[in-house]
Motif scaffolding. Structure first.
Motif, PDB file in Angstrom:
ATOM      1  N   THR A  52      43.564  49.688  46.036  1.00 37.30           N
ATOM      2  CA  THR A  52      42.294  48.961  45.992  1.00 37.30           C
ATOM      3  C   THR A  52      41.157  49.916  45.612  1.00 37.30           C
ATOM      4  OG1 THR A  52      41.777  49.395  48.324  1.00 37.30           O
ATOM      5  CG2 THR A  52      43.080  47.407  47.824  1.00 37.30           C
ATOM      6  N   ASP A  53      40.079  49.339  45.094  1.00 36.17           N
ATOM      7  CA  ASP A  53      38.901  50.141  44.771  1.00 36.17           C
ATOM      8  C   ASP A  53      38.370  50.834  46.024  1.00 36.17           C
ATOM      9  OD1 ASP A  53      39.208  49.154  42.243  1.00 36.17           O
ATOM     10  OD2 ASP A  53      37.482  47.801  42.327  1.00 36.17           O
ATOM     11  N   GLU A  54      38.439  50.135  47.159  1.00 40.95           N
ATOM     12  CA  GLU A  54      37.948  50.701  48.418  1.00 40.95           C
ATOM     13  C   GLU A  54      38.742  51.942  48.817  1.00 40.95           C
ATOM     14  OE1 GLU A  54      36.647  46.648  47.918  1.00 40.95           O
ATOM     15  OE2 GLU A  54      38.690  47.453  47.967  1.00 40.95           O
ATOM     16  N   SER A  55      40.028  51.922  48.553  1.00 37.00           N
ATOM     17  CA  SER A  55      40.864  53.076  48.861  1.00 37.00           C
ATOM     18  C   SER A  55      40.509  54.267  47.985  1.00 37.00           C
ATOM     19  CB  SER A  55      42.347  52.715  48.685  1.00 37.00           C
ATOM     20  OG  SER A  55      43.167  53.860  48.837  1.00 37.00           O
ATOM     21  N   VAL A  66      37.578  54.822  46.646  1.00 30.72           N
ATOM     22  CA  VAL A  66      36.275  55.290  47.138  1.00 30.72           C
ATOM     23  C   VAL A  66      36.453  56.148  48.385  1.00 30.72           C
ATOM     24  CG1 VAL A  66      34.112  54.535  48.213  1.00 30.72           C
ATOM     25  CG2 VAL A  66      34.934  53.426  46.118  1.00 30.72           C
ATOM     26  N   ALA A  67      37.325  55.724  49.296  1.00 28.06           N
ATOM     27  CA  ALA A  67      37.566  56.496  50.523  1.00 28.06           C
ATOM     28  C   ALA A  67      38.124  57.877  50.176  1.00 28.06           C
ATOM     29  CB  ALA A  67      38.533  55.745  51.437  1.00 28.06           C
ATOM     30  N   HIS A  87      34.786  54.951  40.317  1.00 30.47           N
ATOM     31  CA  HIS A  87      34.704  54.287  41.619  1.00 30.47           C
ATOM     32  C   HIS A  87      33.990  55.157  42.651  1.00 30.47           C
ATOM     33  CE1 HIS A  87      37.028  50.808  40.492  1.00 30.47           C
ATOM     34  NE2 HIS A  87      37.976  51.581  39.994  1.00 30.47           N
ATOM     35  N   THR A 134      29.614  54.783  44.441  1.00 35.52           N
ATOM     36  CA  THR A 134      29.292  54.687  45.864  1.00 35.52           C
ATOM     37  C   THR A 134      28.048  55.491  46.219  1.00 35.52           C
ATOM     38  OG1 THR A 134      31.640  54.528  46.305  1.00 35.52           O
ATOM     39  CG2 THR A 134      30.256  55.047  48.174  1.00 35.52           C
TER      40      THR A 134
END
Length: 203
Positions: free
Chosen positions: A97-100, A102-103, A131, A135
């Motif tokens: 995922t994009d969130e992963s 970013v993390a 990505h 952020t």
């Protein structure tokens, strides 16, 4: 593989010569590159960091080889930060995922703050950078935000300065490494100083 070939090509020394005590950054013809071996003499340290790999997809091009194999191709790169010899993150049905992403990017930036070096080159992939940088800077001036969100071209180099605003006594922010639109006139500091002096002399 691609990022290491790019890194040693850009930041490595000249052609490697047999008999030199320092190991080469890249051996001759690594991964059918057709390149001569690249020397590690008078070069900055090279560290392989898995956090900044490309966004994982089902494509086999997003799967890395074993660290054992990489060490034979890139003898002078430091792989000590890799926890696993084989790629345990990639899978034929894994779409990150994009969130992963970013993390992972935020973890990389946190790690960068622990480094003693003042200048660090990060050689990575476009998707990861896109990505991650989207952020940051959400409170920056719109021109900075626009610059951060530009997609990287192949082998493009950009320079960034990271500032820990907490060390400057600035207000805390809801975003990591956020900049703010500075108070005062939006012009070079010497021009702004002159303008402010002129305004003060009128009063």
């Amino acid at each position: 593989m691609r990022t290491m070939q790019t890194a040693v090509g850009v930041f490595g020394g000249g052609n490697y010569t047999d008999g030199v005590s320092a190991p080469p950054l890249m051996v001759e013809g690594a991964e059918d590159s057709g390149r001569q071996p690249i020397s590690s003499l008078n070069c900055p340290p090279f560290l392989a960091v898995e956090a900044c790999r490309e966004k994982l997809s089902v494509l086999t091009s997003d799967k890395r080889s074993s660290i054992t194999r990489y060490r034979t191709l890139f003898p002078a790169i430091d792989f000590s930060l890799a926890k696993n010899d084989e790629d345990v993150l990639w899978g034929p049905d894994v779409i990150e995922t994009d969130e992963s992403v970013v993390a992972r990017g935020m973890n990389l930036f946190d790690w960068l703050w622990t480094r003693e070096e003042k200048e660090i080159a990060i050689v990575t992939h476009c998707g990861f950078l896109y990505h991650t940088l989207n952020t940051y800077g959400k409170e920056c001036h719109p021109t900075i935000v626009e610059e951060l969100r530009k997609v990287f071209a192949n082998c493009e180099l950009r320079s960034m300065v990271l500032v820990d605003r907490s060390k400057l006594g600035s207000d805390t922010s809801t975003y990591n490494f956020a900049g703010k639109i500075p108070a005062g006139l939006d012009m070079p500091s010497d021009v702004a100083d002159k303008k402010q002096a002129e305004e003060a002399s009128k009063n």
